[in-house]
Enzyme design. Structure first.
Site, short mmCIF file in Angstrom:
data_model
loop_
_atom_site.label_atom_id
_atom_site.label_comp_id
_atom_site.label_asym_id
_atom_site.label_seq_id
_atom_site.Cartn_x
_atom_site.Cartn_y
_atom_site.Cartn_z
N CYS A 197 3.90 -2.53 -0.56
CA CYS A 197 5.31 -2.24 -0.79
C CYS A 197 5.90 -1.63 0.46
CB CYS A 197 5.46 -1.28 -1.97
SG CYS A 197 4.59 -1.82 -3.47
N ARG A 201 9.18 -2.70 -4.17
CA ARG A 201 7.91 -3.06 -4.79
C ARG A 201 7.53 -4.52 -4.61
NH1 ARG A 201 5.83 -3.30 -11.09
NH2 ARG A 201 3.61 -3.21 -10.54
N LEU A 202 6.30 -4.73 -4.18
CA LEU A 202 5.62 -6.02 -4.30
C LEU A 202 4.61 -5.85 -5.42
CD1 LEU A 202 5.18 -8.89 -3.16
CD2 LEU A 202 3.41 -7.93 -1.69
N ILE A 247 -0.51 -5.06 -9.15
CA ILE A 247 -1.30 -4.51 -10.25
C ILE A 247 -0.35 -3.85 -11.25
CG2 ILE A 247 -2.99 -2.72 -10.86
CD1 ILE A 247 -4.46 -3.37 -8.26
N ASN A 306 2.43 2.62 -0.83
CA ASN A 306 2.32 1.28 -0.27
C ASN A 306 0.84 1.00 -0.08
OD1 ASN A 306 2.49 -1.08 1.32
ND2 ASN A 306 2.69 0.12 3.20
N GLY A 307 0.35 -0.13 -0.59
CA GLY A 307 -1.06 -0.49 -0.44
C GLY A 307 -1.75 -0.60 -1.78
N GLU A 308 -3.06 -0.44 -1.73
CA GLU A 308 -3.86 -0.50 -2.96
C GLU A 308 -4.98 0.54 -2.90
OE1 GLU A 308 -2.96 -2.39 -5.36
OE2 GLU A 308 -1.70 -3.90 -4.38
N ASP A 359 -2.48 1.43 -9.77
CA ASP A 359 -3.54 1.98 -8.93
C ASP A 359 -3.08 3.24 -8.18
OD1 ASP A 359 -1.98 -0.21 -7.51
OD2 ASP A 359 -2.89 0.82 -5.81
N GLY A 417 -10.64 -11.19 7.55
CA GLY A 417 -11.87 -10.67 8.14
C GLY A 417 -11.70 -9.59 9.17
#
Length: 586
Positions: free
Chosen positions: A2, A49-50, A53, A72-74, A94, A359
């Site tokens: 986000c 917000r994106l 979850i 922002n993030g997870e 989360d 990666g």
């Protein structure tokens, strides 16, 4: 993933609604699924917000008692945090466990979080605003002292767009950018805009920073004595758990696949953990004899894993058409030409997914770069400091050759040279300190968020770090092979990836493209105000004509990048149009 922003002002100050709206609007691309505000007294928080979850119940800000949070993030271990700490959460988000942990643990609330995050908490009872960033700096967060207190945002351009900070450059950071392709440390290229450092937590009270804590991404200590079999088993267990965590999502996800070992490992583990074929995206270029790409290796690996493989070829005309927007996304500038394929991959991936695994981090943790082998040798055997030479050295292009451009790296080298670390570990730690967060992860964040796609990096996980960081040097680099342990793991678990085959490498043929357009492009670049003040105008056309050569190509690309970046973020010009149209604007 986000966008967050806010104001933490002095007592008696009131946040300006128009400023808060400007901050929110500037971050709309990071969160097209919703927006939320929290305003209380002298503090305001904003969130775009994106939704990834808890799609229905995860709107932010989140509230608990006198505290409010935007993030922002997870936080991948959010389920475990709830269970282990007996947290009474009312949403499935989360980001709710960190809010309850703050109320219990104060500034240490982020110590047990596992994931990527930039979090802001306002606690009315404590009369504090707290900013926190994950240990590797996967998610960005910036702050600035402004009239009446402090402002913060996920991107510097939001602070500029809101009129809170003027777009004035730091000459030393500009020199770093030209010579290194990224900038170092806590200070950004903009005067007055600071990074919350990776792993840092700041406490703000009455409009001023009053306390700081920092959580290191890498553990201290010398290499462990561990045999290869034990190391392989330990890495395999940790990597499996990390990829499982990184697949936690309520929306579709895929991955970015190159022909290298890092993305092959991600593909192999995702294929093992998913019932459906993995959706893998690969970009390539029509190099026409100028460089190589890894599409053939990627296609072979995808077929062996049973993946659905989406191949994207990016042409020169398409790059010239979109390059102003690509560079414009890099408000905290990193002149890494890999922004080009990353941006196009994100645009294509957004048609089908909201989350991609990538990666990044494998080289830094497991010893993959060739420069590490040189750094391991003492100077009398040909060893040398990393990035000892800058892009413009001995090219006679800049009016005043930068002299202090390496000061930030020198300071970082001293900071990471901890007792017990080998030369290899110190070189890796130097990359983790600045190259990783300020180039690779900034590239991934901005290029993906320009298309509202969340990027996840399972190599940069606490469990993987514990399994890999203190390996003996011989399990990271052996003979001419970096990432020895990862190659051995792939040799057993996914031999179709051919982990010990000679790597062809991946090249964006931007130097050849610049050379082909030199007579048209060089005068436009030379006329840009940002370039005119630093470069000899008569040297730009010869440089661009020679850009098919590696050295000149990097320098020409850095100048072109800087010209477009300066036009967008300092002069505040529009990025509408192709490269030639944008550079011709006055």
């Amino acid at each position: 993933m986000c966008g967050i922003a806010g104001l933490a002002l002095q007592a008696g100050q009131t946040p300006d609604p128009t400023v808060l709206e400007a901050l929110t609007r500037a971050l709309a691309h990071r969160g097209p699924d919703g927006r939320g505000h929290h305003v209380s007294g002298n503090v305001a928080l904003s969130h775009t917000r994106l939704a990834i979850i808890d799609l229905a119940g995860g709107d932010q800000p989140l509230f608990a008692g006198a505290a409010a949070l935007v993030g922002n993030g997870e936080v991948y271990n959010y389920r475990e945090l709830r269970q282990e700490n007996l947290l009474s959460c009312v949403t499935g988000s989360d980001c709710e466990p960190p809010l309850h942990l703050w109320r219990r643990d104060g500034l240490g609330f982020a110590d047990t979080l596992r994931g990527m995050w930039a979090i802001a908490i306002h606690d009315r009872a404590a009369r504090q605003v707290v900013l926190s960033r994950d240990p590797f700096g996967i998610k960005p967060l910036y702050w600035a002292e402004v009239a009446g207190g402090i402002a913060f945002a996920s991107e510097p351009q939001a602070l500029l767009a809101a009129g809170l900070v003027a777009p004035r450059l730091r000459a030393e950071a500009r020199d770093e950018l030209l010579q290194l392709q990224f900038t170092t440390g806590a200070e950004t290229i903009f005067q007055g805009i600071h990074r919350v450092l990776p792993g840092e937590t700041l406490a703000i009270a009455e409009g001023a920073v009053v306390e700081r804590q920092r959580r290191d991404a890498l553990p201290p200590g010398a290499p462990e004595e561990v045999d290869e079999e034990t190391a392989l088993a330990r890495f395999g267990t940790a990597f499996r758990e990390s990829v499982e965590f990184h697949q936690r999502s309520d929306v579709p996800y895929g991955m970015f696949l190159s022909g290298g070992t890092d993305s092959a490992a991600v593909l192999a583990m995702m294929a093992r953990l998913n019932d459906r074929p993995v959706l893998a995206f690969t970009a390539g270029f029509d190099t026409s004899g100028h460089g190589t790409d890894e599409r053939e290796q990627a296609a072979a690996a995808a077929a062996a894993a049973g993946a659905r493989h989406v191949r994207l070829e990016v042409g020169e005309a398409e790059v010239w058409q979109n390059l102003p927007r690509i560079v414009g996304a890099m408000d905290d500038p990193a002149a890494d030409y890999a922004i080009i394929p990353t941006w196009f991959l994100a645009r294509r991936a957004r048609e089908e997914v909201k989350v991609v695994l990538s990666g990044e981090g494998g080289d830094e943790l497991l010893g993959g770069y060739g420069r590490y082998r040189a750094a391991m040798r003492p100077w009398w055997l040909g060893g040398k400091a990393m990035r000892a030479h800058g892009t413009f050295d001995r090219l006679d292009v800049l009016r005043d050759p930068p002299r202090l451009w390496r000061d930030g790296l020198t300071a970082a080298e001293s900071a990471v040279a901890l007792p017990g670390r080998t030369r290899l570990m110190a070189a890796q730690a130097l990359d983790v300190a600045d190259w990783l967060p300020n180039d690779l992860l900034t590239k991934l964040d901005r290029c993906l968020m320009a298309h509202a796609v969340e990027g996840r990096v399972p190599f940069l996980d606490q469990g993987v770090v514990e399994a890999a960081w203190r390996l003996p040097d011989s399990l990271k680099v052996r003979r001419e092979s970096g990432k020895w342990l990862l190659r051995r793991w792939l040799e057993r678990e996914f031999p179709a990836s051919k982990p010990f085959a000679r790597k062809k490498g991946f090249t964006v043929p931007v130097g050849a493209w610049i050379a082909g357009q030199a007579d048209r492009l060089a005068p436009l670049v030379a006329a840009q105000p940002g370039v005119a003040e630093i470069a000899r105008p008569g040297r730009i056309l010869p440089l661009f004509r020679a850009a098919a050569n590696k050295r000149e190509g990097f320098a020409a690309w850095h100048l072109l990048f800087y010209a477009l970046w300066h036009a967008r973020h300092v002069e505040r010009r529009s990025d509408a149009g192709n490269v030639f149209e944008v550079l011709a604007q006055r």
